[in-house]
Design a protein around this motif. Sequence first.
Motif, short mmCIF file in Angstrom:
data_model
loop_
_atom_site.label_atom_id
_atom_site.label_comp_id
_atom_site.label_asym_id
_atom_site.label_seq_id
_atom_site.Cartn_x
_atom_site.Cartn_y
_atom_site.Cartn_z
N GLY B 157 0.83 -1.21 0.00
CA GLY B 157 0.00 0.00 0.00
C GLY B 157 0.85 1.25 0.00
N GLY B 158 0.20 2.37 0.22
CA GLY B 158 0.88 3.65 0.13
C GLY B 158 1.80 3.90 1.30
N LYS B 159 2.23 5.15 1.43
CA LYS B 159 3.17 5.47 2.50
C LYS B 159 2.58 6.54 3.41
CE LYS B 159 6.42 6.68 -0.46
NZ LYS B 159 5.76 6.64 -1.78
N ILE B 160 3.14 6.63 4.61
CA ILE B 160 2.69 7.66 5.54
C ILE B 160 3.91 8.21 6.27
CG2 ILE B 160 2.25 6.06 7.47
CD1 ILE B 160 -0.06 8.97 6.56
N ASP B 161 3.95 9.52 6.44
CA ASP B 161 5.10 10.14 7.10
C ASP B 161 4.98 10.01 8.60
OD1 ASP B 161 5.85 10.82 4.61
OD2 ASP B 161 5.67 13.00 4.86
N ALA B 162 6.11 9.74 9.23
CA ALA B 162 6.18 9.76 10.68
C ALA B 162 6.77 11.11 11.07
CB ALA B 162 7.06 8.63 11.18
N VAL B 163 5.88 12.02 11.50
CA VAL B 163 6.29 13.38 11.79
C VAL B 163 6.37 13.55 13.30
CG1 VAL B 163 5.73 15.81 11.43
CG2 VAL B 163 4.99 14.11 9.77
N PRO B 164 7.51 14.05 13.82
CA PRO B 164 7.59 14.20 15.27
C PRO B 164 6.47 15.09 15.80
CG PRO B 164 9.40 15.33 14.14
CD PRO B 164 8.72 14.47 13.14
N GLY B 165 5.83 14.64 16.86
CA GLY B 165 4.73 15.41 17.43
C GLY B 165 3.38 15.04 16.88
N HIS B 166 3.35 14.19 15.87
CA HIS B 166 2.07 13.77 15.29
C HIS B 166 2.00 12.26 15.29
CE1 HIS B 166 0.92 17.71 13.45
NE2 HIS B 166 2.21 17.92 13.62
N SER B 167 0.77 11.71 15.28
CA SER B 167 0.70 10.30 14.93
C SER B 167 -0.27 10.14 13.77
CB SER B 167 0.33 9.43 16.12
OG SER B 167 -0.71 9.95 16.83
N ASN B 168 0.27 9.64 12.69
CA ASN B 168 -0.48 9.51 11.44
C ASN B 168 -0.85 8.05 11.21
OD1 ASN B 168 -0.35 12.22 10.82
ND2 ASN B 168 1.68 11.99 9.90
N ARG B 169 -1.97 7.87 10.53
CA ARG B 169 -2.45 6.50 10.35
C ARG B 169 -2.51 6.12 8.88
NH1 ARG B 169 -5.77 4.71 15.02
NH2 ARG B 169 -5.03 6.01 16.73
N LEU B 170 -2.22 4.85 8.63
CA LEU B 170 -2.27 4.31 7.27
C LEU B 170 -2.72 2.87 7.36
CD1 LEU B 170 -1.31 4.38 4.18
CD2 LEU B 170 0.76 3.31 5.06
N ARG B 171 -3.64 2.49 6.46
CA ARG B 171 -4.09 1.10 6.47
C ARG B 171 -3.44 0.34 5.32
NH1 ARG B 171 -10.44 1.29 8.36
NH2 ARG B 171 -9.98 2.22 10.39
N ILE B 172 -2.85 -0.80 5.65
CA ILE B 172 -2.26 -1.65 4.61
C ILE B 172 -2.81 -3.05 4.80
CG2 ILE B 172 -0.15 -0.30 4.40
CD1 ILE B 172 1.23 -2.46 6.10
N ARG B 173 -2.53 -3.89 3.82
CA ARG B 173 -3.09 -5.23 3.89
C ARG B 173 -2.29 -6.15 2.99
NH1 ARG B 173 -8.88 -6.90 4.66
NH2 ARG B 173 -9.15 -8.81 3.46
N ALA B 174 -1.96 -7.33 3.53
CA ALA B 174 -1.33 -8.36 2.70
C ALA B 174 -2.34 -9.47 2.49
CB ALA B 174 -0.09 -8.91 3.40
N ASP B 175 -2.52 -9.88 1.25
CA ASP B 175 -3.51 -10.92 0.98
C ASP B 175 -2.99 -12.30 1.34
OD1 ASP B 175 -5.36 -9.13 0.19
OD2 ASP B 175 -4.94 -9.30 -1.96
N GLN B 176 -1.68 -12.53 1.14
CA GLN B 176 -1.11 -13.85 1.35
C GLN B 176 0.02 -13.78 2.36
OE1 GLN B 176 -2.32 -16.57 -0.01
NE2 GLN B 176 -3.81 -15.41 -1.22
N PRO B 177 0.27 -14.84 3.10
CA PRO B 177 1.45 -14.88 3.95
C PRO B 177 2.70 -14.72 3.08
CG PRO B 177 -0.01 -16.69 4.47
CD PRO B 177 -0.55 -16.06 3.23
N GLY B 178 3.74 -14.08 3.63
CA GLY B 178 4.97 -13.90 2.85
C GLY B 178 5.82 -12.82 3.47
N ARG B 179 6.94 -12.52 2.79
CA ARG B 179 7.84 -11.47 3.27
C ARG B 179 7.82 -10.32 2.28
NH1 ARG B 179 12.73 -13.63 6.09
NH2 ARG B 179 11.96 -15.46 7.21
N TYR B 180 7.73 -9.13 2.80
CA TYR B 180 7.65 -7.95 1.94
C TYR B 180 8.64 -6.90 2.44
CZ TYR B 180 3.34 -10.42 1.08
OH TYR B 180 2.45 -11.40 0.80
N GLY B 181 9.28 -6.22 1.50
CA GLY B 181 10.28 -5.23 1.87
C GLY B 181 9.63 -3.91 2.26
N GLY B 182 10.20 -3.27 3.28
CA GLY B 182 9.74 -1.94 3.67
C GLY B 182 10.92 -0.99 3.70
#
Lengths: 114, 218, 837
Positions: B157-182
């Motif tokens: 899925g998309g990306k979300i910034d981690a900004v000091p002093g804020h907490s931002n939310r992002l929803r992601i989802r993997a359909d299958q078990p596996g390893r994914y790079g971040g």
Amino acid sequence: MRHPLLLLILAFVVWSGTFLLVYATQATGCSLGWHNDEIAFWRSPLRLILIVLVLTSLVAIVGTLAWLRRRHKPAAALQTSSFIGEVKTYVAVAAIFSTAFCFAGVFWLTLCPL
Amino acid sequence: MPLGGCSGDFSALDPAGRSAASIASLWWAMLWGSFALFALVLGLFLAAVLIPRFGRGVSQKRWIILGGLVLPVPVLTGLTFYAFAHGEFLLRGAVSETDEVLEVRAVGRMWQWQFSYPSVPGSAVHTDLLHIPAGRTVEIIAESEDVIHSFWVPRLGGKIDAVPGHSNRLRIRADQPGRYGGICSEYCGTGHAGMHFEVQAHRQEDFREILTGGLHHD
Amino acid sequence: MTENQSIHHNPIALHKALDRIWGTKPGWGRLAAVNHNVIGVRFMLTALVFFAIGGVLAMLIRTQLASSQSVFMDAETYGQVFTMHGTIMMFLFAIPFFEGMAIYLLPKLLGTRDLAFPRLGAYGYWCYLFGGMILIGALLAGVAPNSGWFMYTPLSSSVYAPGINSDVWLLGITFVEISALSAAVEIIVTIMKIRAPGMSLDRMPIFAWYMLVVATMMLIGFPPLILGSILLEVERAFDLPFFDPTRGGDPLLWQHLFWLFGHPEVYIIFLPAAGAISTILPVLAGTPLAGYRMIVAAIVSMAFLSFGLWVHHMYTVGIPHVALSFFSAASALVAIPTAIQIFAWLATLAHGRARFSIPMLHIFGFFFVFVIGGLTGVMLAMVPFDWQAHDTHFVVAHLHYVLVGGFIFPMLAMAYYWVPHLTGKQPVQHLSHAAFWMIFIGFNLTFFFMHLTGLRGMPRRVFEYPPEFGWEVLNFVSSMGSFVMAMGFALIALDFILLFKFGRAFRRNPWKAGTLEWAMPTPPPPYNFASIPRIDCRADLLDPDVIGPHLAAGRGYLGIPRDDRMEVLGVNSVTGEPEQLVLLPRQTFLPFWTAVATGSFFLLMLFKFYWATPVALAAVIVCFCLWSRSDASSFDDDAVPIGHGETVPVHIRAESPPSYLAMVLTLVADTTLYISLLFGCLFLWISAPNWPPENLQNPNLWLLILAAATMSLGSIGSRISKKSAHMALVGNGLAFAGHLISTGLLISIAFYSLPSPSGHAATASLFVILCYVALHGVVGSIFAAHALLRALRDHDMSVRALDLKIGGLWHDYSAASGFAAVGFCLLLDSLVHGGGL
């Protein structure tokens, strides 16, 4: 302040004002909790305020166009004034379309951070 | 499994979850549309320059209105409003009904990510390794302890910034078990290039045990 | 009068007389140059030097990325290199280059002899050069900025960037931006007031419309950046926490301020290039530009829309979807005015008979590259796609397609078109084709596949990547392409060197253009036109071959030089009818020394000699006060003959002189900065963590109201002073005293009545607002003192009231800013203490 160039941009100045106002209201409303996501989305007070703001400014810009067209009288040479009149109309129509297009999201999109 | 298991595993064009898949299809649609528009404009340019009397039958005003208004206005309106609806869909986590969402705190700091699971009692804090259940929407709560970082798992899925002093939310989802790079995608200093992490999606039934250390997860 | 007789209708004698007045003196006299030909070329050449430096940095980047885990540069060096590449290309190349082009071309296209404020142009150039040298010096010393060209806080704040690096950016760029703001004022006033008689708005060459829009955008777009830089520098230097989330600041405030400038900036760079295309393309097609009126409407709309899309650089910072939708829609909409221009150019080509010359080849390059950049731009405007593509190499590819397509190719077309004008020589054209194709192929090879690199997950600004990530082949292709492109640029340079050496001379108007810049000898004399034409149709449909000799013989306006004065005509901004005779200042070293004084202020700030900065500021003020002395105010006739039996007043007695408009524009920029400051502080209340502050003591409100009231004495005083010679003393004395007292009050509130401004961003905001108003009080007192001295010296103030009118504007504005500060304090107080509304 009756310079033709100022009249030429008047409609978009209203658009800019709307932009500032709508964005500021949205942010302020979220900060003060006006969105009230407990109730159905269309009953959120913030959404209602934003919709009223957008519709009002749409009317204001259409009014600006009508006013510009009515008060348009050839002051300078005929060609110059026809030029300014024509460009003024294009710009105002663009501003009306931009207002409707830019702020349409207030009707249904998520108002505040999750 | 060797670490190379996630090689080349950062491609947003190889989606492994509904969010990323829907964005990828938006991309392909826009790509083909752009090809058509590009061919049209360049074709007209070359024809107007090279073919004598080409396009003279159409008045200048008509040229401008057809190409400057009639062509782009419907295309842009359709695309923009589709994208609005698409954005709402992604904000819900790419699911139509509101099903249960798992919250994960992702705290960025120079230059690593720490993941914790507030809703899973007894779960450990993991560094640069994020465990998620497959087939379930995960809500990342991105925060930062120092400068701005950005949480991105291209295949999920998309990306979300981690900004000091804020907490931002992002929803992601993997359909299958596996390893994914971040990856951290906001420049955050000299260690930015090395700020990778790995996402492991597990079968729902294994997930809780892995988190609480009951199951070995290598 | 015998001298005048001999000059009459004798082109050579007229040239000699004018050249003596307008020409730049040799030797050290070059530092005193104010002529737009000289300043414009200096801007462009300096910008090209910076382009070369930025290009070398780009090659270093591509060398580093050509293979994974390259050991060529370490992360710190790479950080400085990519930061400086972006900074140089944006701030030291693109903007100054088109400024130089506008400075050089505008007076010629408008049919006049120089810009409205030649000294301001010279001052801007020196500020640009000195500011650029600070940045390059830092690069050579290895302490260049290293947080990326948009300097996101907190990475650029003192905690994470303790060195001098970020200060170099903040101070150096602000110094350079003085030249952008001064150029903006100068360009607007020139287009509005200094044109050939008869050139009404609808007859202006299209390039003038483009530059009018661009300069207005600069006037509104740069103040937020300057404000952001000031606030960040103040945070770094004096610990006022505007961007520090632990003390009520917010890193997002920087992003808003930066991109509020940064996005219009893209259009600020694109529009002059589009203006050049709108000028060149019809000439090459042999037919007038299609849709003149629609293009004007399109660029005006574009200017506004471009201020409503800055958040599309911030889709991933956690802004709610509905707010993103405003910016997303505006970003999509801005494609429509672009499409209108593109199809107007296509319509022009279709209705003409195009010549496939070298400029046309570059226009082809522009169409090819810019259309791709525009299409990927629309893609990135869509929020969902941007969530994937943001901050990856896809964006890098996109922005290079936009900027190289929208600026470099048009500028190359422009260079091949106008260099004959600048040098009086035509190109030999052996290398031109090869150079174009190398740049074109090299560029596409570099950046086309980079879209894919980004989508395959490669983020921006990484100095290495593991080989197993699968980005190596794509990067290698990009690097190879970039070397081909670099060789292409080297060929272009060689091509122009050959042109300067071996170019063929030509008679007049080699492109058969219809614009006024060809109605003069080439290379152009410093005064452009020996006499000023009257325009009776659109100024791109003229016949320079007829007009040129006519003007050279002095048969237009102002055809006879008088008393060594530099004269141009000021016209009504709408109708273009002559209204005033504008006397321009002669060559002077003042701009140079003023820039040196300004530069010393920035250097003292940079090396943290804060105690000495007041001396530098005083030097700047003294220098500027000297500017007003050398004004041509000794000559003030009400009816000066300008030729063809017409007479006009000298500008200092005219209804609306250029400098009055310039003051209005300066205040517009100033207001933008102030509004950004007030909104920025309110933004902190909404967005920043750790609000409200624990103990926000408002400043003593009554004292503040008293300060605002005394500040408005300036405004009242300047009104009283207009009544009579006697009242002038009283009024200006009142204004002077009012400003001084008010400044004193404000400073005492800021320093003694407020809690320490480093404690919380709220206090810091109030502190900065008070300082802003106090600064206006200081400047206001200087205006008032100047008026007071004049009232003491000569009694008849009503005749030459220009400087008093300008001062009056300032007094009114500072009074308004004082009351706005009071209002803001009340608002913040009620927001913080009222727990909301």
